[in-house]
Motif scaffolding. Sequence first.
Motif, short mmCIF file in Angstrom:
data_model
loop_
_atom_site.label_atom_id
_atom_site.label_comp_id
_atom_site.label_asym_id
_atom_site.label_seq_id
_atom_site.Cartn_x
_atom_site.Cartn_y
_atom_site.Cartn_z
N ILE A 69 32.65 -100.45 -8.09
CA ILE A 69 32.58 -99.34 -7.13
C ILE A 69 31.72 -98.19 -7.66
CG2 ILE A 69 33.93 -97.62 -5.85
CD1 ILE A 69 34.62 -100.44 -5.02
N MET A 72 28.12 -98.85 -7.22
CA MET A 72 27.66 -98.76 -5.84
C MET A 72 27.57 -97.31 -5.37
SD MET A 72 26.61 -101.66 -5.17
CE MET A 72 26.10 -101.33 -3.47
N VAL A 73 28.45 -96.46 -5.91
CA VAL A 73 28.36 -95.03 -5.60
C VAL A 73 27.02 -94.50 -6.14
CG1 VAL A 73 29.33 -92.74 -6.06
CG2 VAL A 73 30.85 -94.65 -5.47
N GLU A 76 24.26 -95.63 -3.83
CA GLU A 76 24.21 -94.87 -2.57
C GLU A 76 23.69 -93.45 -2.79
OE1 GLU A 76 27.69 -95.13 -0.11
OE2 GLU A 76 27.63 -97.32 -0.07
N GLU A 114 23.07 -99.51 7.60
CA GLU A 114 23.94 -98.66 6.77
C GLU A 114 23.10 -97.83 5.78
OE1 GLU A 114 28.14 -98.55 4.55
OE2 GLU A 114 27.69 -99.41 6.49
N TYR A 115 22.23 -98.49 5.00
CA TYR A 115 21.43 -97.76 4.01
C TYR A 115 20.07 -97.31 4.53
CZ TYR A 115 24.87 -99.53 0.64
OH TYR A 115 26.03 -99.83 -0.04
N ILE B 69 30.84 -98.81 0.20
CA ILE B 69 31.88 -98.60 -0.81
C ILE B 69 33.25 -99.06 -0.30
CG2 ILE B 69 33.08 -96.87 -2.23
CD1 ILE B 69 30.15 -97.09 -2.95
N MET B 72 33.68 -102.69 -0.58
CA MET B 72 33.85 -103.18 -1.95
C MET B 72 35.24 -102.85 -2.49
SD MET B 72 31.36 -105.07 -2.44
CE MET B 72 31.78 -105.54 -4.14
N VAL B 73 35.80 -101.75 -2.03
CA VAL B 73 37.19 -101.44 -2.40
C VAL B 73 38.11 -102.52 -1.83
CG1 VAL B 73 39.10 -99.81 -2.09
CG2 VAL B 73 36.80 -98.95 -2.64
N GLU B 76 37.76 -105.61 -3.98
CA GLU B 76 38.46 -105.51 -5.27
C GLU B 76 39.98 -105.58 -5.10
OE1 GLU B 76 37.08 -102.37 -7.85
OE2 GLU B 76 35.00 -103.07 -7.75
#
Lengths: 274, 274
Positions: A69, A72-73, A76, A114-115, B69, B72-73, B76
């Motif tokens: 995580i 990935m933060v 982003e 999204e991105y 994110i 992905m949480v 996990e």
Amino acid sequence: MNRTDLVKQIFNKKSFLCVGLDVDINKIPKHLLKEEDPIFAFNKAIIDATAKYCVAYKPNLAFYECYGIKGMVAFERTISYLKSAYSDHFIIADAKRGDIGNTSTMYAKTFFEEYNLDALTVAPYMGEDSVKPFLEYKDKWVILLALTSNKGSHDFQLIEDKNGERLFEKVLSKSQEWGNEDNMMYVVGATQGKMFEDIRKIAPNHFLLVPGVGAQGGSLQEVCQYGIIKDCGLLVNSSRGIIFASNGDDYADAAAVKAHDIQLEMANELSKLA
Amino acid sequence: MNRTDLVKQIFNKKSFLCVGLDVDINKIPKHLLKEEDPIFAFNKAIIDATAKYCVAYKPNLAFYECYGIKGMVAFERTISYLKSAYSDHFIIADAKRGDIGNTSTMYAKTFFEEYNLDALTVAPYMGEDSVKPFLEYKDKWVILLALTSNKGSHDFQLIEDKNGERLFEKVLSKSQEWGNEDNMMYVVGATQGKMFEDIRKIAPNHFLLVPGVGAQGGSLQEVCQYGIIKDCGLLVNSSRGIIFASNGDDYADAAAVKAHDIQLEMANELSKLA
């Protein structure tokens, strides 16, 4: 970003450099580890130092995903920073995705909606329906693996069929039934030297994303000799050679010097096109 | 998990079912959307309902990554739940990764160390150095794409070289120089029917991960007819057919019924091996 704008950037900046943001936390200066988000802090400094010498950034997702995580933060945050501070830069997610149609559709949504990135690298092994969902977005690009820079590229990519056509050539020709010069590029490793000549026979006008200059040993001059075209048609990537030019406090300055050196070489190559 | 333990599970449970956790938020029952983490809530209910009928779970990363994110949480949390509540199950990350050596090393760390999963799907296009880093972990598995279940599989995977060897056959034979029956499996789509016969000629003892039964139209019976071996050697995956068996409040029960049906068919196939 469409092709016209990308080409305009290249000739304005006299650069077709793409900086690979492949951040390994073990290689960044130790003092950054005290930051709340060391990877983003590193990226931000590298971006600020190199932005004027390059036209594109290419974070490789593996280097973010491997930290879960928090990786990935950092990814982003890096993307948002690029979008807000350097909105003219072309952003490539190096993810080498490729899955059955409905899964590729999900990936396309992630990276293009999204991105809101410009391009995504895609592996061709699963064929048409794994690639097409990415081609449905205006001004977005698929960058298909053709002839990669690594040693293993010889295992399958060079296999010849009955007519002497090699697998990477088949990828180049077949994929042109799905996309075109305005929404598809190809990955061709700088380590492949004279192969660029063969590639330009099949894809004379496509942009090529070229990794492998620098740490992997490819030569910019050779790539240009066989690969450059009238509107450039190349994005040459360097990752480790730039971002880890120094692991001291001067890492950003060292990255700038390295990026500037490459940009000067590129300006020279572009001047030959006039 | 090593091969002996996997095989033991299969014969104890009389099942070689893998449930694909490919959760599309638009397809889950509406009342779950009120949950703090709808995807995990859905997965947890599906897992609790199906665990006794299957030996493996396979989340496809695309379906988590597409929600950034928070996706992905959910991924996990799903993995931790499986590890704590159903530690006997084999967990496959369906990620279809494959990159140059140092990048594959990062991916191997993520999936085998950070998440401690049993297996990862890998795309073969980039060859040896893109696969080998995954093979350095004890009791972990690479599941290499060989002959996939989608229509596009015909674009490149069936190309024949001068000696009549097809690309997927080359992948099967070449990769056996890198890994073995205890750390490598192959993806072969259930939609490929009689091709299993050809595959068993080259990989007589490897486990095959078989997607494509159910929504994609493959037949379990045909897969077994040509693909099953003495210690089973198959993990057959169903995703949509099980997890979206109902989109009402009874979704978990409906998934259990569907999984049980398949398990009974599998028990029948396994009984023929005795």
